[in-house]
Design a protein around this motif. Structure first.
Motif, PDB file in Angstrom:
ATOM      1  N   MET A  17      50.860  53.937 -10.571  1.00 36.78           N
ATOM      2  CA  MET A  17      50.927  55.519 -10.690  1.00 36.78           C
ATOM      3  C   MET A  17      49.408  55.417 -10.755  1.00 36.78           C
ATOM      4  SD  MET A  17      53.095  58.597 -12.277  1.00 36.78           S
ATOM      5  CE  MET A  17      52.159  59.599 -12.904  1.00 36.78           C
ATOM      6  N   LEU A  18      48.685  56.766  -9.972  1.00 35.60           N
ATOM      7  CA  LEU A  18      47.411  57.029 -10.125  1.00 35.60           C
ATOM      8  C   LEU A  18      47.308  58.226 -10.600  1.00 35.60           C
ATOM      9  CD1 LEU A  18      45.274  54.470  -8.466  1.00 35.60           C
ATOM     10  CD2 LEU A  18      45.420  54.362 -10.663  1.00 35.60           C
ATOM     11  N   VAL A  19      46.017  58.917 -11.357  1.00 39.71           N
ATOM     12  CA  VAL A  19      46.068  60.762 -11.511  1.00 39.71           C
ATOM     13  C   VAL A  19      45.094  60.577 -11.210  1.00 39.71           C
ATOM     14  CG1 VAL A  19      45.932  62.234 -12.631  1.00 39.71           C
ATOM     15  CG2 VAL A  19      47.973  60.223 -13.512  1.00 39.71           C
ATOM     16  N   ASP A  20      44.536  61.535 -10.194  1.00 37.16           N
ATOM     17  CA  ASP A  20      43.003  62.703  -9.985  1.00 37.16           C
ATOM     18  C   ASP A  20      43.070  63.302 -10.879  1.00 37.16           C
ATOM     19  OD1 ASP A  20      40.772  62.758  -9.474  1.00 37.16           O
ATOM     20  OD2 ASP A  20      41.260  63.171  -7.286  1.00 37.16           O
ATOM     21  N   ALA A  21      41.948  63.282 -12.134  1.00 39.41           N
ATOM     22  CA  ALA A  21      41.927  63.767 -13.362  1.00 39.41           C
ATOM     23  C   ALA A  21      41.291  65.029 -13.398  1.00 39.41           C
ATOM     24  CB  ALA A  21      41.536  63.050 -14.025  1.00 39.41           C
ATOM     25  N   HIS A  22      40.180  65.151 -11.729  1.00 43.96           N
ATOM     26  CA  HIS A  22      39.419  66.379 -11.812  1.00 43.96           C
ATOM     27  C   HIS A  22      38.928  65.968 -10.228  1.00 43.96           C
ATOM     28  CE1 HIS A  22      35.946  68.774 -13.582  1.00 43.96           C
ATOM     29  NE2 HIS A  22      35.812  68.289 -12.161  1.00 43.96           N
ATOM     30  N   CYS A  23      39.533  66.956  -9.379  1.00 43.25           N
ATOM     31  CA  CYS A  23      39.403  66.925  -8.176  1.00 43.25           C
ATOM     32  C   CYS A  23      39.168  68.846  -8.016  1.00 43.25           C
ATOM     33  CB  CYS A  23      40.926  66.246  -6.980  1.00 43.25           C
ATOM     34  SG  CYS A  23      40.447  66.418  -5.746  1.00 43.25           S
ATOM     35  N   HIS A  24      38.052  69.193  -6.856  1.00 45.33           N
ATOM     36  CA  HIS A  24      38.081  70.623  -6.005  1.00 45.33           C
ATOM     37  C   HIS A  24      39.188  71.212  -5.407  1.00 45.33           C
ATOM     38  CE1 HIS A  24      34.715  71.425  -9.415  1.00 45.33           C
ATOM     39  NE2 HIS A  24      34.622  69.892  -9.187  1.00 45.33           N
ATOM     40  N   LEU A  25      40.060  70.453  -5.025  1.00 36.67           N
ATOM     41  CA  LEU A  25      41.127  70.646  -4.002  1.00 36.67           C
ATOM     42  C   LEU A  25      40.877  71.900  -3.439  1.00 36.67           C
ATOM     43  CD1 LEU A  25      43.007  68.818  -1.745  1.00 36.67           C
ATOM     44  CD2 LEU A  25      44.709  68.439  -3.635  1.00 36.67           C
TER      45      LEU A  25
END
Length: 253
Positions: free
Chosen positions: A1-9
């Motif tokens: 499991m990975l997490v994108d900790a900062h993304c301007h979705l």
């Protein structure tokens, strides 16, 4: 499991494709995405973007690029929103300092006010720091800030990395490490403890090698992860396990 900790979705670039991207992320093992708020005008949009989707989380703050469009009353508005925050609001930010965009003496009061707010509410802080790592560290020390801190988009030297880590910060690692020419930052990322690293894409910005400017998506967290595994000595499974523990610690999951 990975997490994108900062993304301007929440950005308009994703308006037509957001649901498909989030579903594709889930299929690829990217289970969570954190969207930072950068200005009062879009705080509601950020909150609405995550509503009803358990894979999405958000932060709220005032980015140094946008301090001049704010008034003092916006700090109280920010406090009110954070006091009444939902469980999907996990930090204050994106806030910070940027020597290349605007004036530091205008940015500093807003950064310090958000550090104070995070301290009073016992919330993590997501920090934008461009050629101001020394100043950011000095503020955190002056304020005796003891909550979790993410230095978003770290691209500094090994010496700066160690100084920030010694202050208790986590380093946000993104597309920059996929470029062989980024020797300074790649070396920094190999020299700090694995326990201090968090993955992020900053999409649609900060694209990894081979991705056009403005076309970055949270799916590219996989490329960042691969680049990190290529330069770290630990086995891939160990890296993935520790990265998940790090981001869980950062955001209180």
């Amino acid at each position: 499991m990975l997490v994108d900790a900062h993304c301007h979705l929440d950005y308009p670039e994703f308006a037509d494709d957001r649901d498909r991207i989030v579903e594709s992320c889930r299929e690829q093992g990217i289970e969570r995405i954190v969207i930072p708020g950068v200005r009062a005008a879009t705080w509601s949009r950020v909150a609405q973007t995550v509503a009803g989707n358990p894979a999405l989380y958000y932060c709220l703050g005032t980015h140094p690029w946008y301090v001049d469009e704010h008034e003092d009353g916006d700090l109280e508005r920010l406090r009110e929103r954070l006091v009444d925050r939902s469980s999907q609001c996990v930090a204050i930010g994106e806030c910070g300092l940027d020597r290349l965009h605007g004036e530091l003496d205008r940015q500093m009061p807003w950064f310090e006010a958000q550090v104070d707010l995070a301290k009073s509410l016992k919330m993590p802080l997501v920090v934008h720091s461009v050629r101001t790592n020394d100043e950011v560290g000095a503020v955190l020390r002056k304020k005796a800030f003891d909550e979790r801190v993410l230095i978003h988009g770290f691209s500094g030297s090994p010496e700066q990395a160690r100084a920030l880590v010694d202050t208790g910060c986590l380093l946000g690692i993104g597309g920059v490490i996929t470029y062989a020419r980024a020797r300074k930052t790649r070396r920094a990322v190999t020299e700090v403890p694995l326990e201090c690293l968090v993955l992020e894409t900053d999409a649609p910005d900060m694209p990894p090698e081979g991705v056009a400017k403005g076309e970055n998506t949270p799916l590219n967290i996989l490329a960042v992860f691969k680049a990190l595994c290529d330069i770290r000595p630990e086995p891939e499974a160990r890296i993935a396990e520790q990265l998940l523990a790090n981001v869980n610690r950062l955001y209180g999951w």
